[in-house]
Write a protein that holds these residues in place. Structure first.
Motif, short mmCIF file in Angstrom:
data_model
loop_
_atom_site.label_atom_id
_atom_site.label_comp_id
_atom_site.label_asym_id
_atom_site.label_seq_id
_atom_site.Cartn_x
_atom_site.Cartn_y
_atom_site.Cartn_z
N TRP A 39 0.82 -1.21 0.00
CA TRP A 39 0.00 0.00 0.00
C TRP A 39 0.85 1.26 0.00
N GLY A 40 2.01 1.18 0.59
CA GLY A 40 2.93 2.30 0.55
C GLY A 40 3.41 2.55 -0.88
N LEU A 107 -7.53 4.58 5.26
CA LEU A 107 -6.73 3.35 5.23
C LEU A 107 -6.34 2.96 6.66
N THR A 108 -5.98 1.69 6.84
CA THR A 108 -5.63 1.23 8.18
C THR A 108 -4.26 0.55 8.17
N PRO A 109 -3.19 1.35 8.24
CA PRO A 109 -1.84 0.77 8.23
C PRO A 109 -1.57 -0.10 9.46
N SER A 110 -0.84 -1.20 9.24
CA SER A 110 -0.41 -2.05 10.37
C SER A 110 1.04 -1.70 10.71
N VAL A 111 1.56 -2.39 11.72
CA VAL A 111 2.96 -2.20 12.10
C VAL A 111 3.85 -2.51 10.89
N GLY A 112 4.81 -1.63 10.61
CA GLY A 112 5.70 -1.86 9.48
C GLY A 112 5.20 -1.23 8.19
N ASP A 113 3.96 -0.73 8.20
CA ASP A 113 3.43 0.00 7.05
C ASP A 113 3.74 1.48 7.22
N HIS A 115 2.11 3.77 4.85
CA HIS A 115 1.08 4.53 4.14
C HIS A 115 0.08 5.10 5.15
N GLY A 116 -0.95 5.77 4.63
CA GLY A 116 -1.93 6.41 5.49
C GLY A 116 -1.63 7.89 5.63
N CYS A 117 -2.43 8.56 6.47
CA CYS A 117 -2.25 9.99 6.73
C CYS A 117 -1.59 10.15 8.10
N PRO A 118 -0.38 10.70 8.15
CA PRO A 118 0.31 10.82 9.44
C PRO A 118 -0.51 11.58 10.49
N TYR A 119 -1.30 12.56 10.07
CA TYR A 119 -2.08 13.32 11.05
C TYR A 119 -3.09 12.40 11.75
N ARG A 120 -3.52 11.37 11.05
CA ARG A 120 -4.45 10.42 11.67
C ARG A 120 -3.70 9.25 12.31
N HIS A 121 -2.63 8.77 11.67
CA HIS A 121 -2.07 7.48 12.05
C HIS A 121 -0.80 7.55 12.89
N PHE A 122 -0.18 8.71 12.98
CA PHE A 122 1.03 8.85 13.82
C PHE A 122 0.64 9.13 15.27
N SER A 123 1.56 8.82 16.19
CA SER A 123 1.40 9.28 17.57
C SER A 123 1.62 10.79 17.60
N GLU A 124 1.13 11.44 18.65
CA GLU A 124 1.30 12.89 18.80
C GLU A 124 2.79 13.26 18.75
#
Ligand code: SF4
Length: 189
Positions: A39-40, A107-113, A115-124
């Motif tokens: 996906w990346g 999208l729902t990235p897993s560990v090691g992925d 892709h996705g939107c960092p604002y949604r999927h990254f830690s603060e």
């Protein structure tokens, strides 16, 4: 295309100046790990097609990285097809469209992925570090984090754009390729 082609020799510069955070992250990870999962590769690959990277340059770009990890032969066998496929040169020959923010955010990235939107999927913590790296000042970082906490990811991206470019983006960001072209418009004017 509005801004013509992006060539291989310019790609590191334009990545720094005009890629939104989702694509910066994928780009940096690819350079670092010489690999991205499916996906990346799709998210970044279609975006690069959208900014005007031609198929031959795209193949050279991915091959230069993947060869360091899996070898040139395996790249040709296992990965080149999907890049040509993204450009509509294989399979059903559909000319695939780059992903919108709405799609990337869902999208729902897993560990090691990556892709996705960092604002949604990254830690603060990781968002803060990424924003600093992009040159957003500390007041700007707090404004972005406020949008993130309220789950307004595209507004967070718009504020990042405005902080980096020093001017408003009234339409707001809704597509990574729009972020790119709005940025190039400002930088090239
Ligand atoms: Fe990428 Fe859109 Fe998220 Fe910005 S809001 S990082 S352009 S997916």
């Amino acid at each position: 295309r509005e801004f013509g082609e992006v060539s291989l020799k310019d790609i590191d510069n334009v990545a720094k100046s005009s890629f939104p955070l989702c694509m910066r992250h994928l780009f940096d990870k690819l350079r670092e790990d010489h690999h991205l999962k499916h996906w990346g590769r799709m998210q970044l690959g279609l975006f690069l097609k959208g900014v005007g990277l031609k198929l031959d340059d795209a193949l050279a770009f991915w091959k230069a990285e993947f060869s360091q990890k899996v070898g040139a032969e395996r790249f040709d066998k296992e990965y080149a097809y999907s890049i040509r496929h993204n450009y509509g040169k294989e399979g059903k020959r559909v000319d695939y469209t780059p992903y919108s923010c709405q799609k990337i955010i869902s999208l729902t990235p897993s560990v090691g992925d990556h892709h996705g939107c960092p604002y949604r999927h990254f830690s603060e913590e990781n968002i803060r570090a990424a924003l600093c790296k992009m040159g957003v000042n500390s007041g700007g970082v707090e404004d972005v984090m406020d949008k993130v906490r309220h789950k307004h990811y595209q507004l967070a991206c718009t504020l990042t754009f405005e902080a980096i470019h020093g001017c408003p983006n009234d339409a707001g960001i809704n597509h990574p390729n729009q972020y790119f072209s709005d940025s190039q418009k400002i930088l090239k004017s």
